[in-house]
Scaffold this active site. Structure first.
Site, PDB file in Angstrom:
ATOM      1  N   LYS A 176      -8.801  18.265  16.136  1.00 26.83           N
ATOM      2  CA  LYS A 176      -8.991  19.560  16.814  1.00 26.83           C
ATOM      3  C   LYS A 176     -10.105  19.450  17.859  1.00 26.83           C
ATOM      4  O   LYS A 176      -9.962  19.919  18.990  1.00 26.83           O
ATOM      5  CB  LYS A 176      -9.327  20.648  15.784  1.00 26.83           C
ATOM      6  CG  LYS A 176      -8.096  21.072  14.991  1.00 26.83           C
ATOM      7  CD  LYS A 176      -8.402  21.928  13.791  1.00 26.83           C
ATOM      8  CE  LYS A 176      -7.114  22.159  12.988  1.00 26.83           C
ATOM      9  NZ  LYS A 176      -7.278  22.838  11.731  1.00 26.83           N
ATOM     10  N   GLN A 205     -11.288  25.556   7.738  1.00 26.95           N
ATOM     11  CA  GLN A 205     -10.254  24.610   7.334  1.00 26.95           C
ATOM     12  C   GLN A 205      -9.919  24.805   5.848  1.00 26.95           C
ATOM     13  O   GLN A 205     -10.806  24.772   4.998  1.00 26.95           O
ATOM     14  CB  GLN A 205     -10.767  23.180   7.586  1.00 26.95           C
ATOM     15  CG  GLN A 205      -9.763  22.097   7.311  1.00 26.95           C
ATOM     16  CD  GLN A 205      -8.602  22.087   8.318  1.00 26.95           C
ATOM     17  OE1 GLN A 205      -8.806  22.216   9.521  1.00 26.95           O
ATOM     18  NE2 GLN A 205      -7.389  21.960   7.818  1.00 26.95           N
ATOM     19  N   ASP A 237      -6.117  31.089  13.822  1.00 25.82           N
ATOM     20  CA  ASP A 237      -5.077  30.625  12.889  1.00 25.82           C
ATOM     21  C   ASP A 237      -4.043  31.718  12.616  1.00 25.82           C
ATOM     22  O   ASP A 237      -2.956  31.437  12.096  1.00 25.82           O
ATOM     23  CB  ASP A 237      -5.718  30.223  11.543  1.00 25.82           C
ATOM     24  CG  ASP A 237      -5.829  28.706  11.390  1.00 25.82           C
ATOM     25  OD1 ASP A 237      -5.165  27.988  12.160  1.00 25.82           O
ATOM     26  OD2 ASP A 237      -6.572  28.269  10.493  1.00 25.82           O
TER      27      ASP A 237
END
Ligand code: NDP
Length: 283
Positions: free
Chosen positions: A53, A97, A120
């Site tokens: 990322k 995460q 997200d």
């Protein structure tokens, strides 16, 4: 029939180039899009994802931060870090995460992230907006699948799309996105009786089960578009999807390989969502 390969690496590069132009336009107006990633604990797979990322951000000239917190971080400490990022004007989008260590309630974590920075798309408000057909942020993996279909010229409207898997991060949002594009959608799960009956009727088949090579060529309609979300490591070290590529590619019209199909798109859509968030912050 031999399927056309949907090359996720090439499409991902193309999409990144498009979003780089938008990121550059923002920078010309004095705003550098910023993404932060929080990782709690030492999960090696998570570290690889986070590293990728950060690399993608650098490629697009996006500012990025990553916070590595120890595995014994308390829920209160994590929520405090989230509150800081919610208030940080340099950061337009961030994520925690998953999975987080068991002593932390992941629902509380998702609820604490500002829906305006939830790249997200997991906050219930953003999930709700996806359901009502006006999403601000969309979960990156199914968002990437939609881009792959679009860029490959696969027709969606009026087609029968079958999604195998109903997780909150892939299967359910995938089904909603296909529905939004006017597909007729069926969702299959581990409880589905006679799975092959459904998969054989799919014009578009998206498989996200985490069960290595469970979909074989005889379960696929000739000419179908087959999207394999699964990433599984076999005992011999080989990386395979949830679809048996060899038998499936002899029947399908289009197919994504593993690796090099859906995987590269997930991170691309994350950086795209960050640029989108920065654009919105100027409105
Ligand atoms: P989950 O384990 O959360 O969900 C799996 C789903 O598959 C469940 O809904 C389950 O049904 C269903 N399922 C399991 N076995 C069967 C079966 N035999 N027949 C039909 N349905 C079945 O997985 P995720 O959605 O998180 O991930 C799925 C796969 O995608 C994994 O391999 C993962 O690594 C990969 N992945 C890849 C990403 C990428 O960037 N390419 C990103 C995210 C995930 P039930 O609900 O009934 O248990």
């Amino acid at each position: 029939m031999t399927a056309r390969i949907i090359d996720g690496k090439a499409i991902s590069q193309e999409v990144r180039a498009e979003w780089k132009l938008r990121a550059d336009a923002l920078k010309a107006r004095g705003i550098t899009p910023g993404l932060a990633v929080i990782i709690v604990g030492e999960d090696p797979a998570s570290k690889v994802y986070v590293g990728n990322k950060i690399k993608a951000c650098a490629e697009l000239g996006i500012y990025s931060e990553h916070l590595e917190l120890p595995a014994d971080t308390t829920e209160v400490e994590l929520l405090a870090q989230i509150a800081k990022l919610n208030a940080d004007p340099k950061i337009h989008g961030f994520l925690v995460q998953l999975p987080v260590p068991k002593h932390i309630d992941s629902n509380k974590v998702l609820l604490a992230i500002s829906p305006d920075k939830d790249v997200d798309g997991f906050h219930p408000m953003n999930v709700g907006e996806l359901v009502t057909g006006n999403p601000k942020f969309q979960p990156c993996t199914p968002f990437g699948v939609m881009k792959l279909l679009e860029k490959s010229g696969v027709e969606i409207e009026g087609r029968h799309a079958v999604v195998v898997g109903r997780s909150n991060i892939v299967g359910k949002p995938m089904a909603l996105m296909l529905l939004q594009k006017n597909a007729t959608v069926t969702i299959c799960t581990s409880k589905t009786v006679d799975l092959a009956k459904f998969t054989r009727d799919a014009d578009i088949l998206v498989v996200a089960t985490g069960k290595p090579q469970m979909i074989s060529g005889d379960m696929i309609k000739p000419g179908a578009a087959v999207i394999d979300v699964g990433i599984n490591r076999l005992a011999n070290g080989k990386l395979v999807g949830d679809v048996d590529f060899d038998s499936a590619s002899a029947v399908a019209g289009w197919i994504t390989p593993v690796p090099g199909g859906v995987g590269p798109m997930t991170i691309t859509m994350l950086v795209a969502s960050t640029v989108m968030a920065a654009e919105r912050s100027m409105a």
